[in-house]
Design a protein around this motif. Sequence first.
Motif, PDB file in Angstrom:
ATOM      1  N   GLN A   1     -62.644  24.538  83.435  1.00  0.00           N
ATOM      2  CA  GLN A   1     -61.616  23.575  83.043  1.00  0.00           C
ATOM      3  C   GLN A   1     -61.064  22.844  84.262  1.00  0.00           C
ATOM      4  O   GLN A   1     -60.880  23.440  85.326  1.00  0.00           O
ATOM      5  CB  GLN A   1     -60.454  24.308  82.347  1.00  0.00           C
ATOM      6  CG  GLN A   1     -60.766  24.820  80.971  1.00  0.00           C
ATOM      7  CD  GLN A   1     -59.553  25.502  80.346  1.00  0.00           C
ATOM      8  OE1 GLN A   1     -58.659  25.962  81.047  1.00  0.00           O
ATOM      9  NE2 GLN A   1     -59.541  25.569  79.020  1.00  0.00           N
ATOM     10  N   ASN A   2     -60.755  21.577  84.072  1.00  0.00           N
ATOM     11  CA  ASN A   2     -59.997  20.847  85.092  1.00  0.00           C
ATOM     12  C   ASN A   2     -58.511  21.136  84.902  1.00  0.00           C
ATOM     13  O   ASN A   2     -58.062  21.393  83.777  1.00  0.00           O
ATOM     14  CB  ASN A   2     -60.212  19.339  84.956  1.00  0.00           C
ATOM     15  CG  ASN A   2     -61.625  18.917  85.307  1.00  0.00           C
ATOM     16  OD1 ASN A   2     -62.448  19.733  85.721  1.00  0.00           O
ATOM     17  ND2 ASN A   2     -61.910  17.643  85.142  1.00  0.00           N
ATOM     18  N   VAL A   3     -57.749  21.074  85.982  1.00  0.00           N
ATOM     19  CA  VAL A   3     -56.305  21.275  85.890  1.00  0.00           C
ATOM     20  C   VAL A   3     -55.624  20.371  86.910  1.00  0.00           C
ATOM     21  O   VAL A   3     -56.153  20.152  87.997  1.00  0.00           O
ATOM     22  CB  VAL A   3     -55.942  22.756  86.122  1.00  0.00           C
ATOM     23  CG1 VAL A   3     -56.321  23.204  87.518  1.00  0.00           C
ATOM     24  CG2 VAL A   3     -54.479  23.004  85.862  1.00  0.00           C
ATOM     25  N   THR A   4     -54.462  19.826  86.539  1.00  0.00           N
ATOM     26  CA  THR A   4     -53.738  18.923  87.434  1.00  0.00           C
ATOM     27  C   THR A   4     -52.425  19.547  87.859  1.00  0.00           C
ATOM     28  O   THR A   4     -51.644  20.004  87.026  1.00  0.00           O
ATOM     29  CB  THR A   4     -53.480  17.577  86.745  1.00  0.00           C
ATOM     30  OG1 THR A   4     -54.742  16.961  86.457  1.00  0.00           O
ATOM     31  CG2 THR A   4     -52.678  16.652  87.660  1.00  0.00           C
ATOM     32  N   LEU A   5     -52.195  19.534  89.171  1.00  0.00           N
ATOM     33  CA  LEU A   5     -50.965  20.051  89.761  1.00  0.00           C
ATOM     34  C   LEU A   5     -50.065  18.866  90.110  1.00  0.00           C
ATOM     35  O   LEU A   5     -50.514  17.892  90.715  1.00  0.00           O
ATOM     36  CB  LEU A   5     -51.271  20.848  91.031  1.00  0.00           C
ATOM     37  CG  LEU A   5     -51.802  22.273  90.884  1.00  0.00           C
ATOM     38  CD1 LEU A   5     -53.099  22.322  90.103  1.00  0.00           C
ATOM     39  CD2 LEU A   5     -52.008  22.897  92.260  1.00  0.00           C
ATOM     40  N   SER A   6     -48.802  19.012  89.770  1.00  0.00           N
ATOM     41  CA  SER A   6     -47.862  17.924  89.970  1.00  0.00           C
ATOM     42  C   SER A   6     -47.148  18.055  91.310  1.00  0.00           C
ATOM     43  O   SER A   6     -46.824  19.170  91.750  1.00  0.00           O
ATOM     44  CB  SER A   6     -46.837  17.931  88.844  1.00  0.00           C
ATOM     45  OG  SER A   6     -45.755  17.084  89.128  1.00  0.00           O
ATOM     46  N   CYS A   7     -46.874  16.918  91.959  1.00  0.00           N
ATOM     47  CA  CYS A   7     -46.056  16.874  93.165  1.00  0.00           C
ATOM     48  C   CYS A   7     -45.228  15.596  93.134  1.00  0.00           C
ATOM     49  O   CYS A   7     -45.785  14.492  93.036  1.00  0.00           O
ATOM     50  CB  CYS A   7     -46.920  16.908  94.419  1.00  0.00           C
ATOM     51  SG  CYS A   7     -45.957  16.771  95.949  1.00  0.00           S
ATOM     52  N   GLU A   8     -43.905  15.748  93.206  1.00  0.00           N
ATOM     53  CA  GLU A   8     -42.987  14.616  93.174  1.00  0.00           C
ATOM     54  C   GLU A   8     -42.006  14.741  94.334  1.00  0.00           C
ATOM     55  O   GLU A   8     -41.519  15.827  94.615  1.00  0.00           O
ATOM     56  CB  GLU A   8     -42.196  14.598  91.868  1.00  0.00           C
ATOM     57  CG  GLU A   8     -43.042  14.592  90.609  1.00  0.00           C
ATOM     58  CD  GLU A   8     -43.510  13.204  90.227  1.00  0.00           C
ATOM     59  OE1 GLU A   8     -42.830  12.222  90.585  1.00  0.00           O
ATOM     60  OE2 GLU A   8     -44.576  13.103  89.582  1.00  0.00           O
ATOM     61  N   GLN A   9     -41.705  13.590  94.976  1.00  0.00           N
ATOM     62  CA  GLN A   9     -40.700  13.605  96.042  1.00  0.00           C
ATOM     63  C   GLN A   9     -39.739  12.436  95.861  1.00  0.00           C
ATOM     64  O   GLN A   9     -40.146  11.354  95.432  1.00  0.00           O
ATOM     65  CB  GLN A   9     -41.365  13.577  97.432  1.00  0.00           C
ATOM     66  CG  GLN A   9     -42.338  12.441  97.668  1.00  0.00           C
ATOM     67  CD  GLN A   9     -41.791  11.244  98.412  1.00  0.00           C
ATOM     68  OE1 GLN A   9     -40.622  11.218  98.809  1.00  0.00           O
ATOM     69  NE2 GLN A   9     -42.633  10.240  98.622  1.00  0.00           N
ATOM     70  N   ASN A  10     -38.464  12.689  96.200  1.00  0.00           N
ATOM     71  CA  ASN A  10     -37.465  11.624  96.146  1.00  0.00           C
ATOM     72  C   ASN A  10     -36.870  11.375  97.531  1.00  0.00           C
ATOM     73  O   ASN A  10     -35.694  11.028  97.649  1.00  0.00           O
ATOM     74  CB  ASN A  10     -36.389  11.947  95.114  1.00  0.00           C
ATOM     75  CG  ASN A  10     -35.651  13.228  95.434  1.00  0.00           C
ATOM     76  OD1 ASN A  10     -35.889  13.848  96.472  1.00  0.00           O
ATOM     77  ND2 ASN A  10     -34.751  13.647  94.562  1.00  0.00           N
ATOM     78  N   LEU A  11     -37.686  11.572  98.555  1.00  0.00           N
ATOM     79  CA  LEU A  11     -37.267  11.397  99.942  1.00  0.00           C
ATOM     80  C   LEU A  11     -37.618  10.004 100.469  1.00  0.00           C
ATOM     81  O   LEU A  11     -37.376   9.715 101.648  1.00  0.00           O
ATOM     82  CB  LEU A  11     -37.935  12.464 100.816  1.00  0.00           C
ATOM     83  CG  LEU A  11     -37.596  13.910 100.436  1.00  0.00           C
ATOM     84  CD1 LEU A  11     -38.539  14.884 101.126  1.00  0.00           C
ATOM     85  CD2 LEU A  11     -36.155  14.216 100.787  1.00  0.00           C
ATOM     86  N   ASN A  12     -38.232   9.193  99.620  1.00  0.00           N
ATOM     87  CA  ASN A  12     -38.674   7.847 100.008  1.00  0.00           C
ATOM     88  C   ASN A  12     -39.705   7.886 101.145  1.00  0.00           C
ATOM     89  O   ASN A  12     -39.766   6.979 101.981  1.00  0.00           O
ATOM     90  CB  ASN A  12     -37.488   6.961 100.425  1.00  0.00           C
ATOM     91  CG  ASN A  12     -37.833   5.481 100.368  1.00  0.00           C
ATOM     92  OD1 ASN A  12     -38.615   5.052  99.511  1.00  0.00           O
ATOM     93  ND2 ASN A  12     -37.265   4.712 101.273  1.00  0.00           N
ATOM     94  N   HIS A  13     -40.508   8.947 101.158  1.00  0.00           N
ATOM     95  CA  HIS A  13     -41.543   9.079 102.181  1.00  0.00           C
ATOM     96  C   HIS A  13     -42.804   8.335 101.776  1.00  0.00           C
ATOM     97  O   HIS A  13     -43.211   8.355 100.613  1.00  0.00           O
ATOM     98  CB  HIS A  13     -41.887  10.553 102.390  1.00  0.00           C
ATOM     99  CG  HIS A  13     -40.832  11.300 103.140  1.00  0.00           C
ATOM    100  ND1 HIS A  13     -40.804  12.688 103.172  1.00  0.00           N
ATOM    101  CD2 HIS A  13     -39.799  10.876 103.896  1.00  0.00           C
ATOM    102  CE1 HIS A  13     -39.796  13.062 103.930  1.00  0.00           C
ATOM    103  NE2 HIS A  13     -39.162  11.984 104.376  1.00  0.00           N
ATOM    104  N   ASP A  14     -43.438   7.707 102.769  1.00  0.00           N
ATOM    105  CA  ASP A  14     -44.703   7.030 102.494  1.00  0.00           C
ATOM    106  C   ASP A  14     -45.881   8.000 102.420  1.00  0.00           C
ATOM    107  O   ASP A  14     -46.788   7.823 101.624  1.00  0.00           O
ATOM    108  CB  ASP A  14     -44.999   5.999 103.594  1.00  0.00           C
ATOM    109  CG  ASP A  14     -44.159   4.745 103.421  1.00  0.00           C
ATOM    110  OD1 ASP A  14     -43.607   4.253 104.426  1.00  0.00           O
ATOM    111  OD2 ASP A  14     -44.051   4.259 102.285  1.00  0.00           O
ATOM    112  N   ALA A  15     -45.881   9.005 103.271  1.00  0.00           N
ATOM    113  CA  ALA A  15     -47.044   9.882 103.393  1.00  0.00           C
ATOM    114  C   ALA A  15     -46.872  11.152 102.568  1.00  0.00           C
ATOM    115  O   ALA A  15     -45.783  11.752 102.527  1.00  0.00           O
ATOM    116  CB  ALA A  15     -47.281  10.252 104.854  1.00  0.00           C
ATOM    117  N   MET A  16     -47.948  11.565 101.913  1.00  0.00           N
ATOM    118  CA  MET A  16     -47.956  12.816 101.154  1.00  0.00           C
ATOM    119  C   MET A  16     -49.263  13.548 101.406  1.00  0.00           C
ATOM    120  O   MET A  16     -50.293  12.929 101.722  1.00  0.00           O
ATOM    121  CB  MET A  16     -47.754  12.550  99.657  1.00  0.00           C
ATOM    122  CG  MET A  16     -46.394  11.922  99.353  1.00  0.00           C
ATOM    123  SD  MET A  16     -46.039  11.733  97.608  1.00  0.00           S
ATOM    124  CE  MET A  16     -45.671  13.435  97.137  1.00  0.00           C
TER     125      MET A  16
END
Lengths: 113, 113
Positions: free
Chosen positions: A17-32
């Motif tokens: 199975q494929n699975v998607t991991l979520s990542c959210e930031q509210n630091l206004n950063h350009d790089a992840m």
Amino acid sequence: DGGITQSPKYLFRKEGQNVTLSCEQNLNHDAMYWYRQDPGQGLRLIYYSQIVNDFQKGDIAEGYSVSREKKESFPLTVTSAQKNPTAFYLCASSGDSLGNEQFFGPGTRLTVL
Amino acid sequence: GNSVTQMEGPVTLSEEAFLTINCTYTATGYPSLFWYVQYPGEGLQLLLKATKADDKGSNKGFEATYRKETTSFHLEKGSVQVSDSAVYFCALSLNNAGNMLTFGGGTRLMVKP
């Protein structure tokens, strides 16, 4: 409060199975960034993105995919092509000033059953 | 290439003992240097950093001095506590590579009461 969130904390998946991991930031950063950590080991870079709509492979990109459609979000998909996906996955972000540190999320522990 | 080498763990100390975790680096330019700490089951937190030679980073009683002549950034604390038990990562980033981090392998510290 500003920061990085990852969800879910624990994730179980069946083989194939494929699975998607979520990542959210509210630091206004350009790089992840996405890292993989195996038990008792250091961090290995999977993918990174310096700006929206652009991303680059890291050291161990095979079997993974990402998207960066919004500045705040950088989801990681673990595909069935990843031979050994059980690991701890960490997302991070950083500002674009030189010498800025990376800020890390709390991580997602993925277990393949 | 760029690399970071840390002393292998685990390091086991009694409470109030002096701590040193060695870190040396190889870099093609002039890096910024970081120490991160990871508590069990969590993401990494920045402990301290130094961006140029002879700078001393300090936080929560921990210190590290950027030594260009010995390419080192050893972490020290005068009196450790049980709550300092964690894994410590040394890392570098280069000014010509954005804020991409190169990590050492991590050193596990165990402090006994």
